[in-house]
Design a protein around this motif. Structure first.
Motif, PDB file in Angstrom:
ATOM      1  N   SER A 283       0.827  -1.207   0.000  1.00 61.99           N
ATOM      2  CA  SER A 283       0.000   0.000   0.000  1.00 61.99           C
ATOM      3  C   SER A 283       0.860   1.256   0.000  1.00 61.99           C
ATOM      4  O   SER A 283       2.003   1.252   0.474  1.00 61.99           O
ATOM      5  N   ASN A 284       0.294   2.318  -0.562  1.00 60.18           N
ATOM      6  CA  ASN A 284       0.806   3.664  -0.375  1.00 60.18           C
ATOM      7  C   ASN A 284       0.043   4.310   0.773  1.00 60.18           C
ATOM      8  O   ASN A 284      -1.058   3.874   1.142  1.00 60.18           O
ATOM      9  N   LEU A 285       0.616   5.348   1.340  1.00 61.84           N
ATOM     10  CA  LEU A 285      -0.082   6.170   2.321  1.00 61.84           C
ATOM     11  C   LEU A 285      -0.474   7.469   1.630  1.00 61.84           C
ATOM     12  O   LEU A 285       0.397   8.226   1.179  1.00 61.84           O
ATOM     13  N   CYS A 286      -1.776   7.695   1.523  1.00 65.75           N
ATOM     14  CA  CYS A 286      -2.280   8.820   0.735  1.00 65.75           C
ATOM     15  C   CYS A 286      -3.113   9.761   1.589  1.00 65.75           C
ATOM     16  O   CYS A 286      -3.491   9.434   2.718  1.00 65.75           O
ATOM     17  N   LEU A 287      -3.399  10.924   1.032  1.00 66.72           N
ATOM     18  CA  LEU A 287      -4.140  11.978   1.719  1.00 66.72           C
ATOM     19  C   LEU A 287      -5.225  12.507   0.797  1.00 66.72           C
ATOM     20  O   LEU A 287      -5.045  12.577  -0.422  1.00 66.72           O
ATOM     21  N   ILE A 288      -6.352  12.900   1.390  1.00 69.73           N
ATOM     22  CA  ILE A 288      -7.414  13.544   0.642  1.00 69.73           C
ATOM     23  C   ILE A 288      -8.124  14.526   1.564  1.00 69.73           C
ATOM     24  O   ILE A 288      -8.260  14.264   2.769  1.00 69.73           O
ATOM     25  N   GLU A 289      -8.527  15.653   1.014  1.00 66.86           N
ATOM     26  CA  GLU A 289      -9.259  16.617   1.823  1.00 66.86           C
ATOM     27  C   GLU A 289     -10.682  16.116   2.068  1.00 66.86           C
ATOM     28  O   GLU A 289     -11.203  15.289   1.321  1.00 66.86           O
ATOM     29  N   ARG A 290     -11.310  16.614   3.111  1.00 63.63           N
ATOM     30  CA  ARG A 290     -12.640  16.146   3.483  1.00 63.63           C
ATOM     31  C   ARG A 290     -13.689  16.456   2.407  1.00 63.63           C
ATOM     32  O   ARG A 290     -14.743  15.831   2.371  1.00 63.63           O
ATOM     33  N   ASP A 291     -13.390  17.388   1.501  1.00 63.74           N
ATOM     34  CA  ASP A 291     -14.308  17.675   0.401  1.00 63.74           C
ATOM     35  C   ASP A 291     -14.020  16.827  -0.832  1.00 63.74           C
ATOM     36  O   ASP A 291     -14.625  17.028  -1.886  1.00 63.74           O
ATOM     37  N   GLY A 292     -13.106  15.862  -0.712  1.00 62.91           N
ATOM     38  CA  GLY A 292     -12.788  14.970  -1.816  1.00 62.91           C
ATOM     39  C   GLY A 292     -11.764  15.498  -2.783  1.00 62.91           C
ATOM     40  O   GLY A 292     -11.463  14.838  -3.791  1.00 62.91           O
ATOM     41  N   LEU A 293     -11.184  16.656  -2.524  1.00 55.08           N
ATOM     42  CA  LEU A 293     -10.211  17.270  -3.420  1.00 55.08           C
ATOM     43  C   LEU A 293      -8.784  17.006  -2.951  1.00 55.08           C
ATOM     44  O   LEU A 293      -8.546  16.544  -1.848  1.00 55.08           O
ATOM     45  N   ASN A 294      -7.855  17.314  -3.852  1.00 55.22           N
ATOM     46  CA  ASN A 294      -6.425  17.272  -3.550  1.00 55.22           C
ATOM     47  C   ASN A 294      -5.959  15.894  -3.077  1.00 55.22           C
ATOM     48  O   ASN A 294      -5.272  15.762  -2.059  1.00 55.22           O
ATOM     49  N   LEU A 295      -6.314  14.867  -3.838  1.00 54.31           N
ATOM     50  CA  LEU A 295      -5.827  13.518  -3.558  1.00 54.31           C
ATOM     51  C   LEU A 295      -4.348  13.446  -3.921  1.00 54.31           C
ATOM     52  O   LEU A 295      -3.936  13.773  -5.025  1.00 54.31           O
ATOM     53  N   ARG A 296      -3.514  13.013  -2.979  1.00 52.59           N
ATOM     54  CA  ARG A 296      -2.093  12.852  -3.212  1.00 52.59           C
ATOM     55  C   ARG A 296      -1.567  11.801  -2.249  1.00 52.59           C
ATOM     56  O   ARG A 296      -2.230  11.433  -1.284  1.00 52.59           O
ATOM     57  N   CYS A 297      -0.354  11.327  -2.515  1.00 56.89           N
ATOM     58  CA  CYS A 297       0.243  10.294  -1.666  1.00 56.89           C
ATOM     59  C   CYS A 297       1.519  10.807  -1.010  1.00 56.89           C
ATOM     60  O   CYS A 297       2.313  11.517  -1.638  1.00 56.89           O
ATOM     61  N   ALA A 298       1.693  10.446   0.251  1.00 55.64           N
ATOM     62  CA  ALA A 298       2.913  10.817   0.973  1.00 55.64           C
ATOM     63  C   ALA A 298       4.062   9.882   0.620  1.00 55.64           C
ATOM     64  O   ALA A 298       5.229  10.263   0.759  1.00 55.64           O
ATOM     65  N   THR A 299       3.742   8.674   0.187  1.00 58.49           N
ATOM     66  CA  THR A 299       4.757   7.695  -0.182  1.00 58.49           C
ATOM     67  C   THR A 299       4.943   7.694  -1.690  1.00 58.49           C
ATOM     68  O   THR A 299       4.018   7.987  -2.447  1.00 58.49           O
ATOM     69  N   SER A 300       6.128   7.329  -2.124  1.00 58.82           N
ATOM     70  CA  SER A 300       6.437   7.343  -3.555  1.00 58.82           C
ATOM     71  C   SER A 300       6.168   6.020  -4.241  1.00 58.82           C
ATOM     72  O   SER A 300       6.027   5.959  -5.466  1.00 58.82           O
ATOM     73  N   SER A 301       6.087   4.941  -3.470  1.00 55.21           N
ATOM     74  CA  SER A 301       5.815   3.625  -4.045  1.00 55.21           C
ATOM     75  C   SER A 301       5.203   2.736  -2.962  1.00 55.21           C
ATOM     76  O   SER A 301       5.439   2.937  -1.771  1.00 55.21           O
ATOM     77  N   PRO A 302       4.393   1.747  -3.360  1.00 53.65           N
ATOM     78  CA  PRO A 302       3.747   0.893  -2.359  1.00 53.65           C
ATOM     79  C   PRO A 302       4.745   0.001  -1.631  1.00 53.65           C
ATOM     80  O   PRO A 302       5.753  -0.431  -2.184  1.00 53.65           O
ATOM     81  N   ALA A 303       4.476  -0.222  -0.367  1.00 57.99           N
ATOM     82  CA  ALA A 303       5.305  -1.091   0.473  1.00 57.99           C
ATOM     83  C   ALA A 303       4.412  -1.651   1.580  1.00 57.99           C
ATOM     84  O   ALA A 303       3.204  -1.418   1.602  1.00 57.99           O
ATOM     85  N   GLN A 304       5.002  -2.366   2.507  1.00 56.00           N
ATOM     86  CA  GLN A 304       4.227  -2.978   3.587  1.00 56.00           C
ATOM     87  C   GLN A 304       3.994  -1.977   4.709  1.00 56.00           C
ATOM     88  O   GLN A 304       4.454  -2.145   5.836  1.00 56.00           O
ATOM     89  N   TYR A 305       3.245  -0.929   4.408  1.00 60.65           N
ATOM     90  CA  TYR A 305       2.922   0.083   5.403  1.00 60.65           C
ATOM     91  C   TYR A 305       1.683  -0.321   6.184  1.00 60.65           C
ATOM     92  O   TYR A 305       0.699  -0.798   5.613  1.00 60.65           O
ATOM     93  N   ASN A 306       1.727  -0.097   7.477  1.00 60.60           N
ATOM     94  CA  ASN A 306       0.558  -0.293   8.327  1.00 60.60           C
ATOM     95  C   ASN A 306      -0.277   0.983   8.341  1.00 60.60           C
ATOM     96  O   ASN A 306       0.161   2.030   7.866  1.00 60.60           O
ATOM     97  N   PRO A 307      -1.502   0.944   8.892  1.00 58.87           N
ATOM     98  CA  PRO A 307      -2.345   2.148   8.923  1.00 58.87           C
ATOM     99  C   PRO A 307      -1.638   3.333   9.556  1.00 58.87           C
ATOM    100  O   PRO A 307      -0.872   3.188  10.508  1.00 58.87           O
ATOM    101  N   PRO A 308      -1.895   4.536   9.035  1.00 59.65           N
ATOM    102  CA  PRO A 308      -1.177   5.731   9.504  1.00 59.65           C
ATOM    103  C   PRO A 308      -1.812   6.364  10.732  1.00 59.65           C
ATOM    104  O   PRO A 308      -2.985   6.147  11.036  1.00 59.65           O
TER     105      PRO A 308
END
Length: 372
Positions: free
Chosen positions: A256-281
């Motif tokens: 998984s990647n760790l990603c971010l989205i605003e509460r209005d559904g805009l500005n979807l982006r990821c803090a990670t550059s590639s998927p890995a074995q990340y646990n919940p943030p």
């Protein structure tokens, strides 16, 4: 006039010498510091040395305060999963729940005085609350089917939770005394993992209604809004402290990647550059960093403002699950595989100093850091 001055010249000079001597004696020894405002010594400039002195560095103590607050966690050290509370150094441990039950999923109230948790008694899983001051326990739900994953409203008066009482998982809301329970979502697909905004009446949750897991948003009136519709599953929403942004896992296969989205559904982006074995943030208290564990046996920190990253690790300690910030943001507590056991550790973020919190055999996990 000139004659008069000459006549008494010696007298004036002698008088000046005597008066000056008396005044200097009254001021005390010349080494005495002059007193300034409120009787405090005034600083005097040091004598200028003609010899250049080398610059030396003296050893100083670590400029960080000692860990404060307490840590709540789940342990099976007494034969079953129960809730425990400990000082940050692990020296003062107390068992919170003592019933013959499996207790998991502790969630601290906004004011830090109560813990909602999940307890399975006689094969029935329900939501309970324990008061940390009185140790009184309140059973909140009592449905014949599973109730789990509690999350607090910002004012601490209600809980949202997932329930299977109607044949599939839906999101419900209840008062903390168990009254006025009502169904928030209503869809043939599963709605799970609710997380209440820390600042509003909005609840983020995971739903399979579009064919795989996505992040949706509902207000307490039951209006539902879609945040993600990725072809791969999205999971584990986590609100920023100011309620503006949601961090989550965006899966690609088993990674998984760790990603971010605003509460209005805009500005979807990821803090990670590639998927890995990340646990919940999880979020830092100032809303700048998200933390996750798992990948490369390290804790990973991602700055959501400038994109910088940090890794915390030490050989032999393998972090698991979600790390949880202390309220001052200086430390993280987490569970880790260590010498064949699951133990609790904390780490001082600025210095990468790891400290073992628990050391008994068995499982210690699901740690959360509280103020009091």
């Amino acid at each position: 006039m000139i004659i008069y001055f000459k006549k008494y010249k010696k007298f004036f000079i002698l008088t000046f010498i005597v008066v000056t001597t008396i005044l200097l004696s009254a001021c005390g020894d010349s080494s005495t510091l002059l007193q300034g405002a409120a009787g405090q010594p005034t600083e005097t400039a040091p004598a200028e040395s003609t010899t250049e002195q080398p610059i030396t560095e003296s050893a100083t103590a670590t400029p960080f305060p000692a860990a404060s607050g307490r840590i709540i966690f789940v342990s099976n050290r007494d034969g079953q999963n129960n809730l425990y509370i400990t000082s940050p150094d692990g020296s003062q441990v107390e068992r919170l729940t003592t019933n013959i039950a499996e207790d998991t999923t502790p969630r601290i109230s906004p004011d830090g005085t109560r813990v909602a948790y999940v307890s399975t008694v006689n094969n029935n899983t329900d939501i309970y609350i324990i008061d940390l001051n009185t140790r009184a326990i309140t059973q909140v739900t009592n449905a014949p089917e599973k109730d789990s994953s509690p999350t607090w409203s910002p004012d601490g008066r209600q809980l949202a939770f997932e329930s299977f009482r109607d044949g599939n998982f839906e999101i419900y809301i209840t008062n903390v005394d168990g009254s006025n329970q009502y169904r928030l979502t209503n869809d043939p697909a599963a709605d799970t993992h609710p997380v209440w905004s820390p600042t509003s009446n909005e609840i983020a949750f995971v739903s399979n209604r579009f064919g795989n897991a996505d992040i949706l948003l509902a207000n307490t009136s039951g209006n539902v809004f879609t945040l993600t519709t990725n072809p791969a599953p999205d999971n584990a929403p986590a609100w920023s402290p100011n309620g503006s942004t949601i961090a989550f896992q965006a899966f690609s296969g088993d990674l998984s990647n760790l990603c971010l989205i605003e509460r209005d559904g805009l500005n979807l982006r990821c803090a990670t550059s590639s998927p890995a074995q990340y646990n919940p943030p999880s979020w830092s208290p100032d809303g700048v960093w998200i933390a996750s564990s798992g990948h490369n046996s390290a804790i990973h920190l991602f700055n959501t403002l400038d994109g910088s990253t940090n890794q915390l690790y030490i050989t032999g300690i393998e972090p698991r699950s979600t790390p949880y910030f202390s309220r001052d943001g200086l430390r993280l507590v987490f569970q880790a595989q260590f010498n064949g056991d699951m133990e609790l550790f904390s780490v001082l973020i600025p210095t990468n100093e790891f400290s073992q919190v628990t050391s008994l055999s068995g499982y210690d996990g699901e740690a959360i850091w509280i103020d009091n």
